[in-house]
Design a protein around this motif. Sequence first.
Motif, PDB file in Angstrom:
ATOM      1  N   THR A  92      46.397  36.174  35.041  1.00 43.36           N
ATOM      2  CA  THR A  92      46.637  36.613  36.417  1.00 43.36           C
ATOM      3  C   THR A  92      46.208  35.552  37.433  1.00 43.36           C
ATOM      4  O   THR A  92      45.335  34.723  37.137  1.00 43.36           O
ATOM      5  CB  THR A  92      45.887  37.936  36.702  1.00 43.36           C
ATOM      6  OG1 THR A  92      46.069  38.274  38.069  1.00 43.36           O
ATOM      7  CG2 THR A  92      44.408  37.806  36.422  1.00 43.36           C
ATOM      8  N   ASP A  93      46.822  35.617  38.611  1.00 41.08           N
ATOM      9  CA  ASP A  93      46.420  34.728  39.707  1.00 41.08           C
ATOM     10  C   ASP A  93      45.535  35.451  40.718  1.00 41.08           C
ATOM     11  O   ASP A  93      45.256  34.918  41.800  1.00 41.08           O
ATOM     12  CB  ASP A  93      47.670  34.180  40.414  1.00 41.08           C
ATOM     13  CG  ASP A  93      48.388  33.157  39.545  1.00 41.08           C
ATOM     14  OD1 ASP A  93      47.680  32.384  38.862  1.00 41.08           O
ATOM     15  OD2 ASP A  93      49.634  33.142  39.528  1.00 41.08           O
ATOM     16  N   LEU A  94      45.111  36.657  40.382  1.00 35.99           N
ATOM     17  CA  LEU A  94      44.242  37.422  41.287  1.00 35.99           C
ATOM     18  C   LEU A  94      42.909  36.694  41.461  1.00 35.99           C
ATOM     19  O   LEU A  94      42.512  35.900  40.601  1.00 35.99           O
ATOM     20  CB  LEU A  94      43.992  38.822  40.717  1.00 35.99           C
ATOM     21  CG  LEU A  94      45.218  39.745  40.700  1.00 35.99           C
ATOM     22  CD1 LEU A  94      44.917  41.006  39.896  1.00 35.99           C
ATOM     23  CD2 LEU A  94      45.612  40.109  42.129  1.00 35.99           C
ATOM     24  N   VAL A 114      39.181  35.400  41.345  1.00 35.85           N
ATOM     25  CA  VAL A 114      38.244  35.420  40.206  1.00 35.85           C
ATOM     26  C   VAL A 114      37.080  36.407  40.400  1.00 35.85           C
ATOM     27  O   VAL A 114      36.582  36.948  39.406  1.00 35.85           O
ATOM     28  CB  VAL A 114      37.727  33.992  39.940  1.00 35.85           C
ATOM     29  CG1 VAL A 114      36.700  33.981  38.820  1.00 35.85           C
ATOM     30  CG2 VAL A 114      38.885  33.086  39.584  1.00 35.85           C
TER      31      VAL A 114
END
Lengths: 87, 291
Positions: A65-67, A69
């Motif tokens: 995911t790019d959500l 950290v």
Amino acid sequence: MAWTLPTALFFSAIALVLLVLGVAQRHWPTVARRGFLPLATTRGDRFFISLLTAALIHLGWLAVTDLPVPGASALALFAGAVIMAKG
Amino acid sequence: MRTKPERQAAWLMVLPVVLVVAFSGVVPLMTVVNYSVQDILDVDTRFFVGFDWYRDALRDVRLHEALWRQLVFSFTALAIELPLGILVARCLPRQGRAASLLLVLCAIPLLVPLNVVGTIWQIFARGDIGMLGAAINGLGIDYNYTREPLHAWMTLVAMDVWHWTSLVVLLGFAGLSSIPPAYYQAADLDGAGRWQVFRHVELPHLRAVLLIAVLLRLMDSLMIYTEPFVLTGGGPGNTTTFLSQHLATIAVGQFDLGPAAAFSVIYFLLILLLCWLFHTLVVAGAERDDA
């Protein structure tokens, strides 16, 4: 060693927890017990498992995911707390 | 009864080990973690990039392929070396001059330096002048480990088995030698067959040494670098490029310290996880059997 503030904080936090565990061991010696983990663990074992789990949660998060950290960090803290308390 | 001064003396005795581990293991690991979150251009120019290198590494197809090859190689080598080592250890005489001689002969491959092992097999497996390669070609099989990926893999596995099975043999021999003869006599009186003797007498006594053998071989094979580098150079193509060689290409070939450091941390965690899982499973199995 090319320190950055986040890495310094990270390692300081681990050192601090190890120190706390050392003091706790002196005053309240740990006894291996069974929780939901499939083996008897001491306090130090559960801390090691928590650290390993936290690392894997972060790696998995970054892989899929790019959500942000901090979401992974919150999840890792929760998992660590559960393992330390019930593992 | 332990007294307080004795406990303090024990702490002092442990201190040298703590210092050695700190400077040989912990400090380098901290350095790698520091590098892994920075884009390092030169000694004085570096930028904090957070987890970017980790994200890139985890989504790198070449890393996935190298990881897959690494796992297949490690578990194939382990699946051959472990039973073969135990079999050879069981066939060795337990005492006498023959036992000593055979143990020394078994230990010889362990004494050969890693790059020499690679060179030996590079020559040994060549189709034109190598004894193995020429013999296989003589049988009518078109064997060429520099051209065919399957042949390269078989040669690599054979080389690893030749090099490291001796370790399992030596550890297995040590475990078997520790079994008192009374156990065999009791099994004989009960009319136990060879398999039953192995399963119920020898295997329980071998568990501790086999655990050491498995962990040593698993860690070692997961970190293998020199032998494949010398033998195949990662080829043909990238078909025998394992994790360590991929890492060396990034770190030394391209001198990308940040991505290489992130890769190293992931690599370290992978080996740590696998070894811990294996150790835990074996110990849990032993506890179940003892209960």
